[in-house]
Scaffold this motif. Structure first.
Motif, PDB file in Angstrom:
ATOM      1  N   GLU A 223       0.829  -1.197   0.000  1.00  0.00           N
ATOM      2  CA  GLU A 223       0.000   0.000   0.000  1.00  0.00           C
ATOM      3  C   GLU A 223       0.872   1.258   0.000  1.00  0.00           C
ATOM      4  O   GLU A 223       0.559   2.244  -0.696  1.00  0.00           O
ATOM      5  N   GLU A 224       1.984   1.244   0.741  1.00  0.00           N
ATOM      6  CA  GLU A 224       2.894   2.388   0.724  1.00  0.00           C
ATOM      7  C   GLU A 224       3.536   2.548  -0.642  1.00  0.00           C
ATOM      8  O   GLU A 224       3.722   3.673  -1.130  1.00  0.00           O
ATOM      9  N   ILE A 225       3.884   1.420  -1.272  1.00  0.00           N
ATOM     10  CA  ILE A 225       4.460   1.478  -2.617  1.00  0.00           C
ATOM     11  C   ILE A 225       3.457   2.091  -3.589  1.00  0.00           C
ATOM     12  O   ILE A 225       3.807   2.934  -4.427  1.00  0.00           O
ATOM     13  N   ARG A 226       2.208   1.695  -3.487  1.00  0.00           N
ATOM     14  CA  ARG A 226       1.160   2.254  -4.361  1.00  0.00           C
ATOM     15  C   ARG A 226       1.023   3.761  -4.141  1.00  0.00           C
ATOM     16  O   ARG A 226       0.862   4.525  -5.100  1.00  0.00           O
ATOM     17  N   GLU A 227       1.077   4.207  -2.883  1.00  0.00           N
ATOM     18  CA  GLU A 227       0.940   5.629  -2.583  1.00  0.00           C
ATOM     19  C   GLU A 227       2.107   6.425  -3.174  1.00  0.00           C
ATOM     20  O   GLU A 227       1.908   7.506  -3.741  1.00  0.00           O
ATOM     21  N   ILE A 228       3.327   5.899  -3.044  1.00  0.00           N
ATOM     22  CA  ILE A 228       4.497   6.570  -3.612  1.00  0.00           C
ATOM     23  C   ILE A 228       4.389   6.622  -5.136  1.00  0.00           C
ATOM     24  O   ILE A 228       4.637   7.649  -5.769  1.00  0.00           O
ATOM     25  N   HIS A 229       3.995   5.512  -5.727  1.00  0.00           N
ATOM     26  CA  HIS A 229       3.853   5.427  -7.177  1.00  0.00           C
ATOM     27  C   HIS A 229       2.825   6.440  -7.673  1.00  0.00           C
ATOM     28  O   HIS A 229       3.038   7.133  -8.677  1.00  0.00           O
ATOM     29  N   ALA A 230       1.696   6.551  -6.955  1.00  0.00           N
ATOM     30  CA  ALA A 230       0.646   7.492  -7.354  1.00  0.00           C
ATOM     31  C   ALA A 230       1.082   8.933  -7.128  1.00  0.00           C
ATOM     32  O   ALA A 230       0.808   9.815  -7.953  1.00  0.00           O
ATOM     33  N   GLU A 231       1.781   9.191  -6.010  1.00  0.00           N
ATOM     34  CA  GLU A 231       2.220  10.558  -5.700  1.00  0.00           C
ATOM     35  C   GLU A 231       3.134  11.106  -6.784  1.00  0.00           C
ATOM     36  O   GLU A 231       3.095  12.299  -7.103  1.00  0.00           O
ATOM     37  N   HIS A 232       3.942  10.227  -7.368  1.00  0.00           N
ATOM     38  CA  HIS A 232       4.878  10.651  -8.410  1.00  0.00           C
ATOM     39  C   HIS A 232       4.325  10.349  -9.801  1.00  0.00           C
ATOM     40  O   HIS A 232       5.083  10.161 -10.755  1.00  0.00           O
ATOM     41  N   ARG A 233       3.008  10.286  -9.903  1.00  0.00           N
ATOM     42  CA  ARG A 233       2.284  10.193 -11.175  1.00  0.00           C
ATOM     43  C   ARG A 233       2.684   8.980 -12.002  1.00  0.00           C
ATOM     44  O   ARG A 233       2.716   9.021 -13.237  1.00  0.00           O
ATOM     45  N   GLY A 234       3.014   7.899 -11.337  1.00  0.00           N
ATOM     46  CA  GLY A 234       3.350   6.669 -12.034  1.00  0.00           C
ATOM     47  C   GLY A 234       4.717   6.650 -12.664  1.00  0.00           C
ATOM     48  O   GLY A 234       5.042   5.722 -13.418  1.00  0.00           O
ATOM     49  N   ASN A 235       5.559   7.633 -12.361  1.00  0.00           N
ATOM     50  CA  ASN A 235       6.878   7.722 -12.997  1.00  0.00           C
ATOM     51  C   ASN A 235       7.932   6.853 -12.324  1.00  0.00           C
ATOM     52  O   ASN A 235       8.894   6.440 -12.967  1.00  0.00           O
ATOM     53  N   TYR A 236       7.797   6.614 -11.032  1.00  0.00           N
ATOM     54  CA  TYR A 236       8.854   5.930 -10.284  1.00  0.00           C
ATOM     55  C   TYR A 236       8.838   4.424 -10.536  1.00  0.00           C
ATOM     56  O   TYR A 236       7.804   3.764 -10.434  1.00  0.00           O
ATOM     57  N   GLY A 237      10.025   3.885 -10.823  1.00  0.00           N
ATOM     58  CA  GLY A 237      10.228   2.450 -10.862  1.00  0.00           C
ATOM     59  C   GLY A 237      10.732   1.955  -9.516  1.00  0.00           C
ATOM     60  O   GLY A 237      10.725   2.691  -8.518  1.00  0.00           O
TER      61      GLY A 237
ATOM     62  N   ARG B 295      10.246  -7.093  -6.450  1.00  0.00           N
ATOM     63  CA  ARG B 295       9.403  -8.297  -6.544  1.00  0.00           C
ATOM     64  C   ARG B 295       7.944  -7.965  -6.281  1.00  0.00           C
ATOM     65  O   ARG B 295       7.047  -8.426  -7.004  1.00  0.00           O
ATOM     66  N   LEU B 296       7.691  -7.155  -5.258  1.00  0.00           N
ATOM     67  CA  LEU B 296       6.310  -6.799  -4.934  1.00  0.00           C
ATOM     68  C   LEU B 296       5.681  -5.946  -6.034  1.00  0.00           C
ATOM     69  O   LEU B 296       4.489  -6.086  -6.336  1.00  0.00           O
ATOM     70  N   MET B 297       6.476  -5.074  -6.639  1.00  0.00           N
ATOM     71  CA  MET B 297       5.932  -4.258  -7.719  1.00  0.00           C
ATOM     72  C   MET B 297       5.587  -5.128  -8.926  1.00  0.00           C
ATOM     73  O   MET B 297       4.548  -4.920  -9.576  1.00  0.00           O
ATOM     74  N   ARG B 298       6.431  -6.107  -9.229  1.00  0.00           N
ATOM     75  CA  ARG B 298       6.106  -7.034 -10.328  1.00  0.00           C
ATOM     76  C   ARG B 298       4.858  -7.844 -10.007  1.00  0.00           C
ATOM     77  O   ARG B 298       3.968  -8.014 -10.853  1.00  0.00           O
TER      78      ARG B 298
ATOM     79  N   ILE C 273       2.715  -3.004 -10.515  1.00  0.00           N
ATOM     80  CA  ILE C 273       3.036  -1.578 -10.321  1.00  0.00           C
ATOM     81  C   ILE C 273       4.289  -1.288 -11.141  1.00  0.00           C
ATOM     82  O   ILE C 273       5.384  -1.720 -10.796  1.00  0.00           O
ATOM     83  N   VAL C 274       4.129  -0.550 -12.227  1.00  0.00           N
ATOM     84  CA  VAL C 274       5.220  -0.364 -13.182  1.00  0.00           C
ATOM     85  C   VAL C 274       5.492   1.125 -13.371  1.00  0.00           C
ATOM     86  O   VAL C 274       4.559   1.911 -13.571  1.00  0.00           O
ATOM     87  N   GLY C 275       6.760   1.507 -13.288  1.00  0.00           N
ATOM     88  CA  GLY C 275       7.139   2.883 -13.582  1.00  0.00           C
ATOM     89  C   GLY C 275       7.073   3.143 -15.075  1.00  0.00           C
ATOM     90  O   GLY C 275       7.223   2.226 -15.886  1.00  0.00           O
ATOM     91  N   ARG C 276       6.845   4.396 -15.439  1.00  0.00           N
ATOM     92  CA  ARG C 276       6.723   4.748 -16.850  1.00  0.00           C
ATOM     93  C   ARG C 276       8.089   4.732 -17.503  1.00  0.00           C
ATOM     94  O   ARG C 276       9.041   5.310 -17.010  1.00  0.00           O
ATOM     95  N   HIS C 277       8.186   4.050 -18.646  1.00  0.00           N
ATOM     96  CA  HIS C 277       9.449   3.957 -19.378  1.00  0.00           C
ATOM     97  C   HIS C 277       9.482   4.987 -20.490  1.00  0.00           C
ATOM     98  O   HIS C 277       8.454   5.334 -21.075  1.00  0.00           O
TER      99      HIS C 277
END
Length: 301
Positions: A54-68, A90-93, A97-101
């Motif tokens: 859930e924390e990973i999802r929050e960080i990913h969303a806060e940075h607009r899906g850019n963070y890997g 591993r948890l992101m895979r 939860i994928v960062g934008r390439h």
């Protein structure tokens, strides 16, 4: 496989008995009882993992899906979490939860072949040992309705911080001069000896329409560096990719005020919050703060 077998035993133990099911499945009863004894610990680990995801999802969303995974891991460490980078990946895979390439970009800098040669003071060495040693500048553009908004910016090669920028619906020399003067002002006005590198696109090499502006910048002491090849300005290209292909991915600006506001917000975010791999996953402003703190401690010693 064993976990599936233990789940099957638990599900049918009342109807068929543990001993019989274990014999049919050719698994040991002792192994099943050990699995039962560890259920509480597994539940605790799963709960902790759910919180981490859930924390990973929050960080990913806060940075607009850019963070890997690397930047998410750095953000978690910045919050005080002790977590393994491979576990984050591993948890992101596992949870998609994928960062934008970044996709391969097209070349946008067009050289001005009529411009007089300028000494290459950078010599393709895009490193610096201290702040205000080398600056790097470039121009890009974004579409706004049926028009274009051009952006120029100057960054410090050591800290990657955006020192100055300008936006205009034209690509005249004033665009770069305004960004450079903003950088000079941000550095306190005295930049004697600073090397300013830009590729040799025509907006940088044509005489500006405002000689007074050009004189004001030159008197600040910033030297101009120009590369032989137009594509070696790697820092500038990387920055624009982050702006256009990550933050503005799939977005169309309808008005100039909207474009200016969102670009300003991204530049503010970039300086203060976006973690940079070349800075040990600190933001440019965090890196500069540590740099100044270290310098003060060295003077005190």
């Amino acid at each position: 496989m064993r976990t599936a077998a233990w789940d099957f035993v638990s599900a049918h133990a009342v109807g068929f008995g543990i001993k019989r099911i274990c014999r049919v499945l050719e698994v040991s009863r002792s192994g099943y009882y050990r699995w039962i004894a560890g259920a509480e610990a597994r539940a605790g680990r799963q709960a902790a993992e759910d919180v981490l995801v859930e924390e990973i999802r929050e960080i990913h969303a806060e940075h607009r899906g850019n963070y890997g995974a690397l930047r998410v891991h750095a953000e978690l460490r910045g919050f005080g979490h002790t977590v393994n980078r491979k576990r984050v990946a591993r948890l992101m895979r596992k949870h998609g939860i994928v960062g934008r390439h970044l996709r391969k970009k097209k070349r946008t800098t067009i050289p001005d072949r009529l411009a007089p040669p300028v000494a290459d003071l950078v010599q393709r060495d895009f490193t610096a040992s201290t702040l205000d040693e080398k600056w790097c500048g470039d121009i890009t553009y974004v579409q706004v309705g049926a028009a274009w908004l051009y952006l120029a910016r100057v960054i410090d090669i050591r800290s990657r911080r955006v020192l100055g920028y300008s936006m205009a619906p034209h690509m005249r020399a004033e665009l770069v001069i305004d960004a450079l003067q903003a950088a000079v002002a941000a550095s306190g006005g005295d930049v004697t000896g600073v090397i300013f590198h830009a590729d040799r696109g025509s907006p940088r090499t044509r005489p500006p329409r405002s000689p007074r502006s050009a004189t004001g910048t030159a008197s600040a002491g910033a030297w101009a560096g120009s590369a032989r090849a137009m594509t070696v300005n790697a820092l500038a290209e990387s920055f624009w990719q982050g702006l256009k292909r990550k933050t503005m991915h799939g977005k169309l600006f309808l008005t100039m005020p909207q474009a200016r506001l969102e670009i300003f917000q991204w530049l503010t975010y970039y300086n203060a919050r976006r973690r940079h791999s070349a800075l040990g996953y600190l933001s440019p402003m965090e890196f500069e703060q540590q740099h100044h703190q270290t310098a003060r401690l060295q003077l005190a010693a």
